[in-house]
Design a protein around this motif. Structure first.
Motif, PDB file in Angstrom:
ATOM      1  N   ALA A  80      46.797  70.493 125.152  1.00  0.00           N
ATOM      2  CA  ALA A  80      45.130  70.902 124.565  1.00  0.00           C
ATOM      3  C   ALA A  80      44.845  71.304 125.362  1.00  0.00           C
ATOM      4  O   ALA A  80      43.444  71.614 124.779  1.00  0.00           O
ATOM      5  CB  ALA A  80      44.900  69.163 125.211  1.00  0.00           C
TER       6      ALA A  80
ATOM      7  N   GLU B  34      37.720  65.381 129.780  1.00  0.00           N
ATOM      8  CA  GLU B  34      38.135  64.525 128.791  1.00  0.00           C
ATOM      9  C   GLU B  34      36.913  64.034 128.413  1.00  0.00           C
ATOM     10  O   GLU B  34      35.877  63.068 128.430  1.00  0.00           O
ATOM     11  CB  GLU B  34      39.096  63.665 130.177  1.00  0.00           C
ATOM     12  CG  GLU B  34      39.493  62.377 128.557  1.00  0.00           C
ATOM     13  CD  GLU B  34      40.453  61.835 129.686  1.00  0.00           C
ATOM     14  OE1 GLU B  34      40.317  60.230 129.763  1.00  0.00           O
ATOM     15  OE2 GLU B  34      41.861  62.064 129.466  1.00  0.00           O
TER      16      GLU B  34
ATOM     17  N   ASP C 286      48.581  67.331 129.490  1.00  0.00           N
ATOM     18  CA  ASP C 286      47.380  67.883 128.525  1.00  0.00           C
ATOM     19  C   ASP C 286      48.026  68.936 128.338  1.00  0.00           C
ATOM     20  O   ASP C 286      47.109  69.983 128.043  1.00  0.00           O
ATOM     21  CB  ASP C 286      46.409  68.078 129.671  1.00  0.00           C
ATOM     22  CG  ASP C 286      46.257  66.237 130.569  1.00  0.00           C
ATOM     23  OD1 ASP C 286      46.169  65.316 129.407  1.00  0.00           O
ATOM     24  OD2 ASP C 286      46.188  66.484 131.546  1.00  0.00           O
TER      25      ASP C 286
ATOM     26  N   ARG D 128      39.640  62.248 124.983  1.00  0.00           N
ATOM     27  CA  ARG D 128      40.363  63.286 124.371  1.00  0.00           C
ATOM     28  C   ARG D 128      39.973  64.174 125.212  1.00  0.00           C
ATOM     29  O   ARG D 128      39.326  64.564 126.456  1.00  0.00           O
ATOM     30  CB  ARG D 128      39.898  63.752 123.240  1.00  0.00           C
ATOM     31  CG  ARG D 128      40.686  64.961 122.117  1.00  0.00           C
ATOM     32  CD  ARG D 128      39.580  65.244 120.912  1.00  0.00           C
ATOM     33  NE  ARG D 128      40.380  66.332 120.710  1.00  0.00           N
ATOM     34  CZ  ARG D 128      39.340  67.257 119.092  1.00  0.00           C
ATOM     35  NH1 ARG D 128      38.736  66.712 118.618  1.00  0.00           N
ATOM     36  NH2 ARG D 128      40.637  68.059 119.286  1.00  0.00           N
TER      37      ARG D 128
END
Length: 313
Positions: A15, A53, A12, A57
């Motif tokens: 992101a 999430e 992650d 995403r």
């Protein structure tokens, strides 16, 4: 729409870094640093990075933990970041609620959080019981537009790079801790231990030891300007400070100016910094250097014990 709040995973990192800085070019956070801090900060902080999430995403994060270095017990922090296009969909509120639950379990009674200086962010905090406190200002300097000349070196002072302290950075730790004692803010860091400093500051992958400039008197560091970079064109002033007994000699201005010149020579183009609105000496230095305000953020504080959200037994 499926929303899930879960712990950060190494995959992650990119992101999470994007959520932190999206729409906020004045903030610097690399994926490598996100992963590093999650794995290496002091266990006493009970640091936790949670991600939101949405439909598979990662759209937001909350960084939360205990202010273990403070002399005042029960202090914690929770800072939420959500991608602009995914705000007002419940992710931010769910992240903050999860963070508060985590902090309460470790004895935190007062949560500190930062919110951008814009109505939606402040309304988000206020609706969740946070009261607004002090303000900090961000400033930007275009390194390519011309820098102030480096001030003359005072008698008895020499400048070094932090790379000269790789074998023993303890002298820099001493300057850092001494300088933090009177740094404006709501939470002090007077109890920070050396091992925690190494993990949270000195060993960070974004700390640029070549651009971090140290002023030395009689063989010992007395001031420095610490720098973090994004591996590209951006420069972040992490902390500039001087020992109290050496203040008034222009050492902070000297170290920071020299560092900025080194940054320009290394190909960096944009420098950013931030200061508490009451930190008049550092604001004056940055004004002299040519920094111009580009954003602000407010501290918000919530007393968990005030509404029955007390620590778990």
């Amino acid at each position: 729409m499926t929303l899930m709040i879960r712990d950060f995973r190494p995959a992650d990192a990119e992101a999470a870094a994007a959520a932190y800085s999206a729409g906020r070019p004045h903030l610097l956070m690399t994926p490598e640093t996100v992963g590093y801090l999650t794995a290496h900060v002091s266990p006493k902080m009970h640091y936790r990075l949670l991600v939101a999430e949405l439909d598979g995403r990662v759209v937001g994060t909350v960084r939360c933990g205990v202010h273990a270095d403070s002399s005042t017990p029960g202090q914690g922090f929770a800072n939420v970041s959500v991608l602009p296009e995914h705000r007002r969909q419940g992710a931010g509120g769910a992240l903050l609620q999860a963070a508060e639950k985590h902090l309460a379990a470790y004895g935190v009674t007062q949560v500190h959080a930062w919110a951008d200086d814009e109505p939606a962010a402040q309304d988000f905090a206020a609706r969740r019981g946070y009261r607004r406190g002090r303000i900090c200002h961000f400033a930007h300097l275009d390194l390519t537009a011309g820098l102030r000349p480096v001030p003359p070196l005072p008698s008895g002072i020499e400048l070094r790079q932090a790379t000269e302290y790789l074998d023993d950075p303890y002298p820099l730790y001493e300057v850092d801790v001494a300088g933090a004692l009177d740094e404006p803010g709501d939470v002090d860091a007077s109890e920070q231990e050396y091992e925690a400093w190494l993990a949270e500051i000195w060993n960070r992958p974004d700390l640029d030891r070549e651009l971090t400039v140290v002023a030395v008197a009689d063989g010992r560091p007395v001031a420095f300007s610490a720098v973090q970079t994004d591996g590209g064109s951006r420069y972040w002033s992490a902390f500039t400070t001087t020992r109290a007994e050496y203040r008034g000699r222009g050492l902070a201005k000297l170290a920071k100016t020299h560092s900025l010149h080194r940054a320009l020579a290394a190909g960096l183009t944009d420098a950013y910094t931030n200061n508490d609105a009451t930190n008049a000496p550092m604001l004056a230095i940055n004004d002299w250097l040519g920094y111009r305000r580009c954003a602000s953020e407010w501290k918000f504080i919530r007393d968990l014990s005030a509404d029955g959200n007390t620590p778990a037994p």
